[in-house]
Design an enzyme around this catalytic site. Structure first.
Site, PDB file in Angstrom:
ATOM      1  N   CYS A 138     -53.866 -17.323 -23.979  1.00 43.04           N
ATOM      2  CA  CYS A 138     -54.210 -18.719 -24.259  1.00 43.04           C
ATOM      3  C   CYS A 138     -54.168 -19.607 -23.021  1.00 43.04           C
ATOM      4  O   CYS A 138     -54.671 -20.722 -23.025  1.00 43.04           O
ATOM      5  CB  CYS A 138     -53.261 -19.297 -25.310  1.00 43.04           C
ATOM      6  SG  CYS A 138     -53.386 -18.455 -26.883  1.00 43.04           S
ATOM      7  N   HIS A 141     -59.082 -24.518 -30.683  1.00 45.63           N
ATOM      8  CA  HIS A 141     -58.497 -23.914 -29.481  1.00 45.63           C
ATOM      9  C   HIS A 141     -59.329 -22.682 -29.093  1.00 45.63           C
ATOM     10  O   HIS A 141     -59.064 -21.586 -29.549  1.00 45.63           O
ATOM     11  CB  HIS A 141     -57.039 -23.533 -29.802  1.00 45.63           C
ATOM     12  CG  HIS A 141     -56.338 -22.690 -28.786  1.00 45.63           C
ATOM     13  ND1 HIS A 141     -56.631 -22.687 -27.437  1.00 45.63           N
ATOM     14  CD2 HIS A 141     -55.316 -21.793 -28.942  1.00 45.63           C
ATOM     15  CE1 HIS A 141     -55.823 -21.820 -26.815  1.00 45.63           C
ATOM     16  NE2 HIS A 141     -55.031 -21.267 -27.707  1.00 45.63           N
ATOM     17  N   CYS A 194     -48.584 -22.846 -24.712  1.00 45.32           N
ATOM     18  CA  CYS A 194     -47.801 -21.647 -24.980  1.00 45.32           C
ATOM     19  C   CYS A 194     -48.727 -20.446 -24.849  1.00 45.32           C
ATOM     20  O   CYS A 194     -49.936 -20.570 -25.021  1.00 45.32           O
ATOM     21  CB  CYS A 194     -47.179 -21.700 -26.377  1.00 45.32           C
ATOM     22  SG  CYS A 194     -48.373 -21.887 -27.709  1.00 45.32           S
TER      23      CYS A 194
END
Lengths: 402, 717
Positions: free
Chosen positions: A92, A358, A388
């Site tokens: 991510c 996202h 994160c």
């Protein structure tokens, strides 16, 4: 550090719903990235031969997104043959990792102009496509007791005592802020409409936002990770956290980040490059940090990463005007605010990934543009971006408006 | 042409089909040193044949083939890795050679084909199975802490796909012939033993040109369902891993290793996958868990069930009629299991109504079994017909055994003993199902104390596989042998212990919840106590246990012991006594079935810690290492068990191991509370005891027997 890493521009595609009925499903990931490269070139009348590298983050670098998609995007965009490209994967954080690596290379004085960002078509290359020992190797899973991120998100809520109402309230506010930001044009400077082969607009603005969200609607959604937890993953997580009697599953599709498609591109360079090419710096990268934390909880990295970056910069949280924490899950945002002792008033002021989505590898680059635009609009100085990351990692970047 | 070796009999018929009939020395065919030689020679001979048409692998034993040599696995040490691995490779190579013969090979499965036996059949091109009771096929290695290392994982994955292979590998499911056919593990069933060879040979004679080639040796072979790179398969593997994690709590390495080998095998070339499988078995064979499980659940279990603790010079007896006094929870369970074994039962209580209610329990269990297809109306009727409810002790007349299961009250027990005893048949014995009262004391009510014995059942009787037989001072070998034979007849595993307060199981179990209470009194979070007990493998935590069995029951037991002047004379349960009394006297919280206990219980089945417990006991900020808490829970019980061995309450480690696993929830990975010390290391265990004693009190001092064993350089055998 011999050079300052300037940000000349930061653009992104709108985020399209990352499913078959999403607007960007018909657009290839390489085209999402190439479209942004074309826009950068045109906006700045950029002599692309002066670009030292293109770094693109991607969380599923296989299939259409595999084989170093960065170089392919350059070729597809018609940039000068001399420009190389590299794809990287830090889950991510890939997009922000690209920006941070570009900034470091410029700061080192060894390179002068780099485009950094990311691309992710979650509709075309779904999560899990790339496999990976950390997710699919039963030997690793058994030995380390790792659990999927949704279980970790619920675990974090249990440890910190966030109720379903707490996490739904985060979601509601994210939707409200994102709706207002989009509808009042706050994203317009960064968002570049995606066009088809014929130059017709496929998607102009972020389409994932759900402006009519209410607490009632959010409260009616089923917990996404209950079944998974019941199957045995809760027990595995509790082995690491025996102080908990159980893991209440509070995260739903409504308070977790949306699955979307999109790309981002940030143009960074040295003072010298800016002068030579007539590029006006909008901001600079002050400090970056990446680290890792306990992998079962997995999502606790942003706070420590932000503190590490602040320390490097000689700053404290009080010196930061705006925070962008990727809303992978509502509990991540709450934990981050708790870690840094900061208020919702200056955190994710234009909403976050719960409302906007996202697009894994692209998100970090998108957030750089989002916070830079807002610093300019509010005439503020510093912003901090954090995400994160799988495996327990956390990443942060501090930027300053010029 | 007949072969010279009668252990692997080699016979070639007029169709040029060779039948190899396995008939190894010893009771069963097994994968041991002799097997490796025999199979190697047989395959070499087959390879040298010129006009071979096909091969049939058959067995002359009642079972087809029993599996691996567990003695070999039990003894291997880290220094033996290379030799162990090369033996596996020999076995594997020979099976590989067998399946690559240019002619079809058929397994004729006449009996149980377990483990290695199943693996031999998988290396055949076709499997014919006899469809009769007792014939089954399985890969049960996981239940012994091992994995199928003779190609069982790799071949089932290639044959069935991960989705269908994993349940067989991870559960060790025993498949009856019909199930095996449905699962695709065998190809054909025959009804009579005589048809096995005929069917096998008929298939060979009818087989096409490629019948001799295994699917995985064919060009373009694909694993059914795909390999683990397929996202759906990966999801299934991840789900299996999660379920394993839940079931085994990370304490038994075999399942996860099987899963890992199977997943990797799906990605690799067949022969490379066999190597990975070999490495997995070598790893598992060296784990303490495998050694513990094999030692206790195989060898010691066989010893115990085989009569190791039974007096050898007493002739076998056959109990045909029993009386059960008291039709409460225990009595009704005893009546059911006895009737299930075909024994005539007289179930007596003070009223006929109460006795009939007790019989109703059997009816309920049978209805449940019928609804699940595990019994029939006819069987139900036959079984219920064996149970006679009564309020009249005259019906006990002629009983070979009377078991009293009335309340734990010495006077009451004495009274029913005196009333019922005269009804016993000649040579009949009287047993008490007490869990705590001394047998020698209860036997004072008996006219024939030598015929008086304790048979301690566990609740629920129909599910719990153990009985604890307790000999009083005067109990005769005859009474013990008869009790033992009865226990075996009702399919229970009997351990035999000496009459001492709390016997073995109640005493050791007491140390479990006492340690839970000690931790609580020291300020440890109750959630942590129960969760960490589960983490070491206890079925539930000590506070949960106390809530379930109730603090009221514990209070009564302690009160009785006080009345008899025995409380605290043999073992220490001061903490649970203190905490339990406080919970009852001050807060009226005696347990789950009272007004709640350590937990509060919601009507919806939910439960949470009673909040006041934190106020009463928990010390916030207390920093006790989690490893210490876990070890305290384990060590208290292990030390109590060692003391039982030391005091002669236990006469063997096997009784302690089997009793602790099957009766009081000792985790199977430990091999039981005594065996645990063997693989932990006796000296290391003693050191850790002293460390815990320094920190948490003298209850953790290593018992003398430990020092004796260390000095003698022995283990607890």
């Amino acid at each position: 550090m011999s050079e300052t890493a300037y940000i000349f521009d930061a653009i992104r595609t709108p985020r399209g719903k990352g499913k078959k009925d999403g607007s960007l499903y018909t657009v290839k990931p390489v085209q999402l990235a190439a479209g942004l490269l074309n826009e950068l070139q045109q906006r700045h009348d950029l002599d692309t031969s002066q670009v030292d590298d293109l770094i693109l983050g991607c969380g599923q670098p296989v299939g259409e997104q595999g084989g170093d998609i960065a170089k392919c995007a350059l070729l597809s965009a018609g940039w000068d043959d001399s420009v190389p490209g590299v794809q990287l994967d830090r889950f991510c954080a890939s997009g922000l990792e690209s920006v941070n690596q570009a900034a470091s290379r410029i700061a080192s004085g060894w390179e002068d102009l780099i485009v950094a960002g990311g691309v992710e078509s979650m509709s075309r290359v779904p999560m899990g496509s790339a496999g990976g020992a950390i997710f699919n190797d039963p030997e690793i899973s058994a030995r380390l007791g790792l659990v999927p991120q949704g279980i970790s998100a619920d675990l974090m809520a249990a440890l910190d005592g966030y109720s379903r109402e707490d996490v739904d309230a985060v979601a509601l506010e994210s939707q409200r802020r994102a709706t207002e930001a989009r509808d009042s044009g706050r994203f317009d400077r960064s968002v570049v409409p995606v066009r088809d082969h014929n130059g017709l607009v496929v998607l102009e603005k972020d389409e994932f936002i759900k402006p009519n969200t209410t607490m009632e609607v959010l409260g009616s959604l089923k917990p996404s990770f209950q079944a998974m937890g019941d199957m045995g993953l809760d027990d595995i997580a509790l082995r690491k956290y025996p102080q908990l009697a159980a893991i209440p599953h509070v995260h739903t599709a409504g308070n977790s980040s949306g699955i979307v498609d999109g790309a981002s591109a940030v143009l960074l360079g040295s003072e010298k490059a800016g002068q030579a090419l007539g590029l006006k710096p909008r901001g600079r990268v002050v400090a970056t940090a990446v680290l890792s934390t306990e992998p079962v909880l997995m999502l606790a990295g942003p706070g420590p990463a932000a503190k590490k970056a602040l320390q490097k910069a000689g700053l404290t949280a009080a010196d930061i005007d705006l925070f962008e924490i990727n809303e992978a899950f509502a509990s991540v945002m709450l934990r981050f605010m708790r870690d840094l002792d900061i208020a919702p008033e200056n955190t994710n002021v234009n909403g976050g990934a719960i409302a906007l989505g996202h697009p894994i590898g692209a998100t970090g680059g998108m957030l750089v543009g989002t916070v830079l635009d807002e610093l300019e609009r509010r005439n503020l100085k510093r912003g901090l971006i954090a995400l994160c990351v799988g495996g327990g990692m956390g990443i942060a970047t501090i930027i300053e408006r010029l | 042409m007949a072969g010279s070796n009668d252990q692997f009999k080699y016979e070639k018929d007029q169709d040029n089909i060779v039948t190899i009939t396995m008939d190894m020395d010893g009771p069963v065919n097994a994968m041991n040193t002799a097997y490796r030689q025999l199979m190697g020679d047989a395959v070499s001979r087959l390879e040298a044949e010129q006009d071979l048409r096909g091969v049939v692998i058959a067995s002359a034993k009642k079972t087809f083939f029993a599996g691996g040599d567990l003695n070999e696995i039990l003894t291997i040490q880290p220094g033996d890795k290379v030799a162990f691995q090369s033996n596996i490779e020999i076995t594997k190579n020979d099976l590989r050679r067998l399946e690559r013969l240019p002619v079809p090979v058929v397994a004729a499965i006449n009996g149980a084909a377990m483990g290695g036996g199943c693996e031999i059949t998988l290396a055949c091109n076709y499997r014919v199975m006899l469809d009769q009771p007792g014939v089954m096929i399985a890969l049960p290695e996981v239940t012994l802490g091992l994995l199928p290392g003779a190609g069982g994982i790799v071949r089932t994955v290639h044959m069935l796909g991960l989705q269908h292979a994993l349940p067989l590998l991870l559960k060790g499911t025993r498949l009856k012939p019909r199930q095996a056919l449905e699962a695709g593990l065998v190809n054909e069933l025959v009804a009579e033993p005589g048809q096995l060879l005929t069917a096998a040979k008929a298939w060979i004679l009818a087989a096409g040109a490629d019948a001799a080639v295994q699917p995985w040796d064919r060009k373009g072979h694909k694993i059914p369902g795909g390999n683990v790179n397929n996202p759906n398969v990966a999801m299934g593997v991840n789900a299996a891993g999660a379920m394993l994690g839940k079931e085994t709590r990370g304490l038994l390495p075999a399942g996860p290793r099987i899963l890992a080998v199977a997943a990797e095998a799906s990605l690799l070339d067949f022969d490379a996958a066999l190597i990975v499988e070999t490495r997995g078995l070598t790893e598992l064979a060296l784990t303490p868990q495998a050694k513990n499980v094999i030692n206790t659940m195989f060898f010691q279990m066989n010893d115990i069930n085989g009569g190791k603790s039974r007096p050898q010079d007493v002739a076998r007896s056959d109990v045909k009629k029993i009386g059960v006094l008291g039709a409460g929870m225990m009595g009704q369970g005893i009546a059911y299991v006895a009737a299930k074994a075909g024994i005539e039962v007289v179930l007596a209580d003070i009223s006929l109504e109460a006795a009939e209610k007790g019989k109703g329990y059997a009816e309920k269990l049978l209805d449940k079994a019928i609804s699940r297809g595990r019994s029939t109306e006819a069987k139900k009727a036959a079984l219920l017909n064996l149970i006679k409810p009564t309020d009249n002790y005259d019906d006990l007349d002629g009983a070979d055994l009377i078991v009293e299961a009335v309340f734990e009250n010495a006077d009451l027990k004495g009274k029913v003993t005196q009333q019922a005893e005269p009804k016993l048949a000649e040579g009949g014995i009287f047993a008490t199902n007490t869990s705590t009262l001394p047998i020698s004391m209860l036997s004072q009510a008996s006219r024939k104390a030598d015929n008086f014995i304790g048979i301690h059942f566990f609740s629920p009787v129909d599910k719990m596989p153990l009985v604890e037989i307790i000999c009083g001072e005067k109990t005769s070998d005859f009474a013990l042998a008869k009790s033992f034979d009865f226990a075996r007849k009702i399919n229970k595993t009997p351990i035999v212990v000496k009459d001492s307060l709390g016997f073995f199981t109640s005493r050791t179990f007491g140390s479990f919840f006492d340690e839970g209470c000690r931790l609580l009194e020291e300020g440890v979070d109750p959630i942590l106590i129960d969760n960490l007990a589960k983490q070491v493998g206890m079925p539930v935590g000590p506070l949960t246990v106390l809530d379930e069995v109730s603090m009221e029951l514990m209070r009564k037991v302690n009160e009785t012991q006080r009345d008899l002047g025995l409380y605290g004379t043999t073992y220490n349960v001061e903490s649970s006594d203190r905490v339990g009394s406080r919970m009852i006297n001050q807060f009226d919280r005696a347990g789950r079935h009272y007004k709640g206990g350590f937990y509060e219980y919601g009507a919806d089945g939910s439960k949470q810690i009673w909040p006041k417990l934190y106020e009463l006991y928990v010390k916030p900020g207390l920093e006790m290492p989690l490893e210490d808490i876990k070890d305290r829970i384990l060590f208290r019980q292990v030390i109590e068990s060692l003391k039982c061995l030391q005091e002669g309450v236990l006469s063997s480690a096997a009784d302690g191991n089997i009793g602790s696993i099957m009766g009081i929830g000792a985790p199977v990975w430990t091999g039981g509370w005594i065996q645990f010390v063997n693989t932990y290391g006796l000296s290391r265990f003693a050191d850790r005891c002293r460390e815990l004693a320094d920190r948490y009190g003298e209850l953790f001092n290593p018992p003398a027997i430990l020092q004796e064993k260390i000095a003698a350089g022995e283990q607890f055998a």
